[in-house]
Design a protein around this motif. Structure first.
Motif, PDB file in Angstrom:
ATOM      1  N   GLY A 137       9.479 -19.120 -28.337  1.00  0.00           N
ATOM      2  CA  GLY A 137       8.687 -19.840 -27.348  1.00  0.00           C
ATOM      3  C   GLY A 137       8.518 -21.310 -27.654  1.00  0.00           C
ATOM      4  O   GLY A 137       7.846 -22.032 -26.907  1.00  0.00           O
ATOM      5  N   SER A 138       9.124 -21.797 -28.713  1.00  0.00           N
ATOM      6  CA  SER A 138       8.989 -23.208 -29.089  1.00  0.00           C
ATOM      7  C   SER A 138       9.870 -24.079 -28.195  1.00  0.00           C
ATOM      8  O   SER A 138      10.823 -23.599 -27.578  1.00  0.00           O
ATOM      9  CB  SER A 138       9.376 -23.400 -30.551  1.00  0.00           C
ATOM     10  OG  SER A 138      10.715 -22.990 -30.760  1.00  0.00           O
ATOM     11  N   ARG A 139       9.524 -25.362 -28.134  1.00  0.00           N
ATOM     12  CA  ARG A 139      10.316 -26.341 -27.396  1.00  0.00           C
ATOM     13  C   ARG A 139      10.204 -27.684 -28.114  1.00  0.00           C
ATOM     14  O   ARG A 139       9.292 -27.912 -28.902  1.00  0.00           O
ATOM     15  CB  ARG A 139       9.813 -26.505 -25.956  1.00  0.00           C
ATOM     16  CG  ARG A 139      10.105 -25.357 -25.041  1.00  0.00           C
ATOM     17  CD  ARG A 139      11.580 -25.268 -24.667  1.00  0.00           C
ATOM     18  NE  ARG A 139      11.807 -24.187 -23.723  1.00  0.00           N
ATOM     19  CZ  ARG A 139      12.053 -22.926 -24.055  1.00  0.00           C
ATOM     20  NH1 ARG A 139      12.081 -22.572 -25.328  1.00  0.00           N
ATOM     21  NH2 ARG A 139      12.268 -22.016 -23.128  1.00  0.00           N
ATOM     22  N   GLY A 140      11.126 -28.571 -27.783  1.00  0.00           N
ATOM     23  CA  GLY A 140      11.082 -29.902 -28.370  1.00  0.00           C
ATOM     24  C   GLY A 140      11.670 -30.939 -27.444  1.00  0.00           C
ATOM     25  O   GLY A 140      12.290 -30.629 -26.429  1.00  0.00           O
ATOM     26  N   ILE A 141      11.459 -32.196 -27.820  1.00  0.00           N
ATOM     27  CA  ILE A 141      12.021 -33.333 -27.097  1.00  0.00           C
ATOM     28  C   ILE A 141      12.525 -34.335 -28.121  1.00  0.00           C
ATOM     29  O   ILE A 141      12.132 -34.308 -29.292  1.00  0.00           O
ATOM     30  CB  ILE A 141      10.984 -34.017 -26.179  1.00  0.00           C
ATOM     31  CG1 ILE A 141       9.755 -34.463 -27.011  1.00  0.00           C
ATOM     32  CG2 ILE A 141      10.568 -33.123 -25.034  1.00  0.00           C
ATOM     33  CD1 ILE A 141       8.778 -35.323 -26.244  1.00  0.00           C
ATOM     34  N   LEU A 142      13.383 -35.220 -27.685  1.00  0.00           N
ATOM     35  CA  LEU A 142      13.783 -36.373 -28.475  1.00  0.00           C
ATOM     36  C   LEU A 142      13.150 -37.610 -27.863  1.00  0.00           C
ATOM     37  O   LEU A 142      13.066 -37.736 -26.634  1.00  0.00           O
ATOM     38  CB  LEU A 142      15.305 -36.522 -28.494  1.00  0.00           C
ATOM     39  CG  LEU A 142      16.107 -35.361 -29.087  1.00  0.00           C
ATOM     40  CD1 LEU A 142      17.603 -35.658 -29.005  1.00  0.00           C
ATOM     41  CD2 LEU A 142      15.695 -35.075 -30.527  1.00  0.00           C
ATOM     42  N   THR A 143      12.712 -38.515 -28.721  1.00  0.00           N
ATOM     43  CA  THR A 143      12.068 -39.722 -28.231  1.00  0.00           C
ATOM     44  C   THR A 143      12.366 -40.875 -29.177  1.00  0.00           C
ATOM     45  O   THR A 143      13.014 -40.700 -30.213  1.00  0.00           O
ATOM     46  CB  THR A 143      10.550 -39.509 -28.044  1.00  0.00           C
ATOM     47  OG1 THR A 143       9.991 -40.601 -27.328  1.00  0.00           O
ATOM     48  CG2 THR A 143       9.843 -39.366 -29.382  1.00  0.00           C
ATOM     49  N   ALA A 308      12.831 -36.310 -33.207  1.00  0.00           N
ATOM     50  CA  ALA A 308      12.533 -35.021 -32.573  1.00  0.00           C
ATOM     51  C   ALA A 308      11.046 -34.723 -32.706  1.00  0.00           C
ATOM     52  O   ALA A 308      10.472 -34.866 -33.788  1.00  0.00           O
ATOM     53  CB  ALA A 308      13.343 -33.913 -33.230  1.00  0.00           C
ATOM     54  N   LEU A 309      10.429 -34.316 -31.612  1.00  0.00           N
ATOM     55  CA  LEU A 309       9.057 -33.810 -31.597  1.00  0.00           C
ATOM     56  C   LEU A 309       9.134 -32.347 -31.172  1.00  0.00           C
ATOM     57  O   LEU A 309       9.610 -32.034 -30.075  1.00  0.00           O
ATOM     58  CB  LEU A 309       8.179 -34.606 -30.636  1.00  0.00           C
ATOM     59  CG  LEU A 309       6.786 -34.036 -30.341  1.00  0.00           C
ATOM     60  CD1 LEU A 309       5.970 -33.849 -31.616  1.00  0.00           C
ATOM     61  CD2 LEU A 309       6.048 -34.929 -29.346  1.00  0.00           C
ATOM     62  N   LEU A 310       8.659 -31.460 -32.044  1.00  0.00           N
ATOM     63  CA  LEU A 310       8.799 -30.026 -31.839  1.00  0.00           C
ATOM     64  C   LEU A 310       7.430 -29.370 -31.720  1.00  0.00           C
ATOM     65  O   LEU A 310       6.513 -29.683 -32.494  1.00  0.00           O
ATOM     66  CB  LEU A 310       9.571 -29.412 -33.014  1.00  0.00           C
ATOM     67  CG  LEU A 310      10.909 -30.100 -33.309  1.00  0.00           C
ATOM     68  CD1 LEU A 310      11.422 -29.720 -34.684  1.00  0.00           C
ATOM     69  CD2 LEU A 310      11.926 -29.779 -32.233  1.00  0.00           C
ATOM     70  N   PHE A 311       7.294 -28.457 -30.757  1.00  0.00           N
ATOM     71  CA  PHE A 311       6.046 -27.740 -30.515  1.00  0.00           C
ATOM     72  C   PHE A 311       6.252 -26.250 -30.772  1.00  0.00           C
ATOM     73  O   PHE A 311       7.180 -25.648 -30.222  1.00  0.00           O
ATOM     74  CB  PHE A 311       5.580 -27.926 -29.070  1.00  0.00           C
ATOM     75  CG  PHE A 311       5.173 -29.326 -28.715  1.00  0.00           C
ATOM     76  CD1 PHE A 311       3.871 -29.760 -28.909  1.00  0.00           C
ATOM     77  CD2 PHE A 311       6.097 -30.223 -28.198  1.00  0.00           C
ATOM     78  CE1 PHE A 311       3.488 -31.053 -28.569  1.00  0.00           C
ATOM     79  CE2 PHE A 311       5.728 -31.515 -27.864  1.00  0.00           C
ATOM     80  CZ  PHE A 311       4.417 -31.933 -28.054  1.00  0.00           C
ATOM     81  N   ARG A 312       5.366 -25.672 -31.580  1.00  0.00           N
ATOM     82  CA  ARG A 312       5.463 -24.225 -31.844  1.00  0.00           C
ATOM     83  C   ARG A 312       5.254 -23.435 -30.553  1.00  0.00           C
ATOM     84  O   ARG A 312       5.933 -22.452 -30.296  1.00  0.00           O
ATOM     85  CB  ARG A 312       4.440 -23.818 -32.912  1.00  0.00           C
ATOM     86  CG  ARG A 312       4.486 -22.343 -33.296  1.00  0.00           C
ATOM     87  CD  ARG A 312       3.908 -22.120 -34.689  1.00  0.00           C
ATOM     88  NE  ARG A 312       2.603 -22.711 -34.845  1.00  0.00           N
ATOM     89  CZ  ARG A 312       1.439 -22.115 -34.570  1.00  0.00           C
ATOM     90  NH1 ARG A 312       1.438 -20.884 -34.098  1.00  0.00           N
ATOM     91  NH2 ARG A 312       0.295 -22.729 -34.767  1.00  0.00           N
ATOM     92  N   ASP A 313       4.285 -23.848 -29.748  1.00  0.00           N
ATOM     93  CA  ASP A 313       4.074 -23.269 -28.417  1.00  0.00           C
ATOM     94  C   ASP A 313       4.674 -24.233 -27.413  1.00  0.00           C
ATOM     95  O   ASP A 313       4.127 -25.301 -27.149  1.00  0.00           O
ATOM     96  CB  ASP A 313       2.578 -23.073 -28.160  1.00  0.00           C
ATOM     97  CG  ASP A 313       2.281 -22.487 -26.780  1.00  0.00           C
ATOM     98  OD1 ASP A 313       3.197 -22.452 -25.932  1.00  0.00           O
ATOM     99  OD2 ASP A 313       1.129 -22.088 -26.545  1.00  0.00           O
ATOM    100  N   GLY A 314       5.810 -23.861 -26.847  1.00  0.00           N
ATOM    101  CA  GLY A 314       6.551 -24.766 -25.999  1.00  0.00           C
ATOM    102  C   GLY A 314       5.825 -25.226 -24.751  1.00  0.00           C
ATOM    103  O   GLY A 314       6.200 -26.240 -24.159  1.00  0.00           O
ATOM    104  N   SER A 315       4.778 -24.512 -24.340  1.00  0.00           N
ATOM    105  CA  SER A 315       4.069 -24.933 -23.128  1.00  0.00           C
ATOM    106  C   SER A 315       3.444 -26.310 -23.300  1.00  0.00           C
ATOM    107  O   SER A 315       3.271 -27.052 -22.325  1.00  0.00           O
ATOM    108  CB  SER A 315       2.990 -23.910 -22.754  1.00  0.00           C
ATOM    109  OG  SER A 315       1.964 -23.875 -23.735  1.00  0.00           O
ATOM    110  N   HIS A 316       3.115 -26.680 -24.533  1.00  0.00           N
ATOM    111  CA  HIS A 316       2.492 -27.987 -24.773  1.00  0.00           C
ATOM    112  C   HIS A 316       3.488 -29.134 -24.624  1.00  0.00           C
ATOM    113  O   HIS A 316       3.075 -30.291 -24.550  1.00  0.00           O
ATOM    114  CB  HIS A 316       1.864 -28.028 -26.162  1.00  0.00           C
ATOM    115  CG  HIS A 316       0.776 -27.022 -26.358  1.00  0.00           C
ATOM    116  ND1 HIS A 316      -0.347 -26.983 -25.563  1.00  0.00           N
ATOM    117  CD2 HIS A 316       0.652 -26.005 -27.245  1.00  0.00           C
ATOM    118  CE1 HIS A 316      -1.128 -25.983 -25.960  1.00  0.00           C
ATOM    119  NE2 HIS A 316      -0.542 -25.380 -26.971  1.00  0.00           N
TER     120      HIS A 316
END
Length: 478
Positions: A137-143, A308-316
């Motif tokens: 369920g994790s998600r991430g973005i690059l910035t 990379a910014l990674l979120f354990r709970d991808g909804s955030h």
């Protein structure tokens, strides 16, 4: 007239010729730098002198000499005697990705303005999240850089913990975050941008090794709460920028779980240690973070600037920013992962995912393991050499490739030693054979080396220390 000028600017054959010449120039520069044939890492000049040169070049210089002059007037990070700031010697393949990004210029705000890099971004951030131990369920973005990524993470933390739509409705609470006093300055800056003020930045003292003193967390939390502050996040450093020391992430995670805080880890520099079989232990507990920042341009051989910014709970990762811009963004109740302007501060951004994807695909995780392990090993080697010399003093035993130390002489005051170490660094800068930086830790002046080039050897480090020792002795006798 205008049409002819524009045709000249975009003429493909001219681009082909200039491109071939530039690649040859850069390849020669790369070969000279990596082999250490170039005498200097930096040809230092004062800001006024540099400004005067480029003013003169603008008025009278030849455009055909431009790139050659840029090389002469910049710091050569591929040189093994570059042991300065935390930017890597980028892999040539990463630089080629930058050229492709620059010429294609797909802004990536919405899917159709960056189809390939958007899909690559999802893929590499998913792989990164898995590597640090996050679930499906994790998600991430690059910035664009750790500063922006850390600010984005804290904005997500504020919304998640307060369970209020601060973005739309604002908030009236006095908010605060907890950080190590050795945390990177961008955390302090992010908190101030968010309106927390000085009082809303709870700086926890560090232990003798400069890691956050976890025994003081409860005391700091209660003192802030008694002032009416609502703490919503705790930031761990992996490692701290000044000293390269990792915080105890597991203990920080325990505290956050107990107090209901968001646990954010600034692993901009050292997050790549998750790829190192030898040094992954430094990241123990990273899988328990709510969000993690990792820079590609520090320890993963990529060109600036990509984080990379990674979120354990991808909804955030897609609920922090909610805005209407009908020409660009339409409301969606689903994740809508492919429209990246909904996830970041940035609307336009470079196609930074290309270099993550291509390096990983071409060389595999082994590349990142080899780089981190080599550089961290060299950090330990340098520390051992420093400890063996009575005229050198470590600030603390390094956890990474960041080593802080100083020249010392019995009988000299701390103020005199601070001045000598400043002068040593300035002389090294002006000499240009080595490039290192400096820092102040708890009021004391230190020399600071970050070994970023895997072609730096023990012989280079020995030569650096010999030069520092000779310079220090000369300053004493002067």
């Amino acid at each position: 007239m205008n049409a002819k000028l524009l045709q000249k600017v975009y003429e493909p054959d001219s681009f082909r010729q200039q491109g071939h010449q530039l690649i040859d120039l850069l390849a020669d520069h790369l070969e000279s730098s990596l082999n250490g044939r170039g005498e200097k890492v930096i040809n230092y000049s004062s800001p006024e002198e540099e400004m005067e040169f480029w003013r003169g070049f603008f008025n009278a210089g030849s455009g055909s000499d431009f790139f050659q002059e840029v090389l002469r007037h910049t710091t050569h990070v591929h040189h093994p005697r570059y042991i300065g700031h935390q930017v890597c010697a980028p892999a040539p393949q990463a630089a080629l990705c930058g050229l492709v990004s620059s010429i294609l210029n797909n802004g990536m705000a919405v899917y159709e303005m960056g189809m390939a890099p958007t899909a690559m971004e999802r893929l590499v951030t998913d792989l990164l999240a898995q590597k640090i131990g996050f679930g499906e369920g994790s998600r991430g973005i690059l910035t664009s850089g750790g500063t922006l990524a850390n600010l984005t993470a804290l904005l997500s933390a504020r919304k998640a913990v307060l369970q209020e739509d601060v973005w739309l409705e604002g908030h009236g609470k006095r908010l605060a975050v907890m950080v190590s006093e050795e945390a990177h300055y961008c955390i302090d800056r992010a908190a101030r941008i968010m309106g927390l003020g000085t009082e809303g930045i709870i700086k926890v003292p560090v232990k003798a090794d400069f890691s956050i003193d976890t025994s003081l967390l409860k005391q700091a939390y209660e003192a802030a709460s008694n002032k009416g502050l609502h703490i919503f996040a705790l930031v761990g450093s992996a490692p701290s920028t000044a000293t390269g020391v990792y915080d105890d992430l597991d203990t920080l995670a325990d505290f956050c779980k107990e107090k209901g805080l968001w646990f954010h880890v600034d692993a901009a520099h050292g997050g790549a240690a998750v790829f190192s079989k030898k040094y992954r232990k430094t990241m123990q507990g990273i899988d328990r973070a709510d969000s993690v920042v990792i820079d590609g341009h520090k320890m993963m051989l990529m060109s600036t600037i990509t984080t990379a910014l990674l979120f354990r709970d991808g909804s955030h990762s897609h609920t922090t920013f909610s805005q209407e811009a009908e020409y660009l963004l339409q409301h969606s109740d689903e994740e809508d992962w492919f429209n990246l302007a909904k996830r970041t501060f940035e609307c336009t951004k470079t196609m930074m995912s290309l270099q993550w994807y291509l390096l990983w695909k071409t060389y595999g995780e082994e590349l990142f393991d080899a780089n981190v392990t080599t550089l961290y090993d060299l950090g330990g080697t340098l520390a051992g050499m420093i400890e063996a010399d009575p005229h050198l003093e470590l600030a603390t035993a390094p956890h990474s490739n960041i080593v802080c130390f100083r020249f010392v002489e019995p009988g000299l005051s701390s103020g005199k030693l601070d001045q000598i170490n400043k002068e040593i660094r300035q002389e090294l800068l002006e000499d240009g054979v080595f490039y290192i930086v400096q820092t102040r830790i708890k009021g004391t002046q230190y020399l600071r080396c970050t070994i970023m080039n895997p072609f730096t050897t023990e012989e280079h480090l020995r030569a650096l220390l010999d030069r520092i020792l000779n310079t220090g002795r000369n300053r004493i006798s002067a």
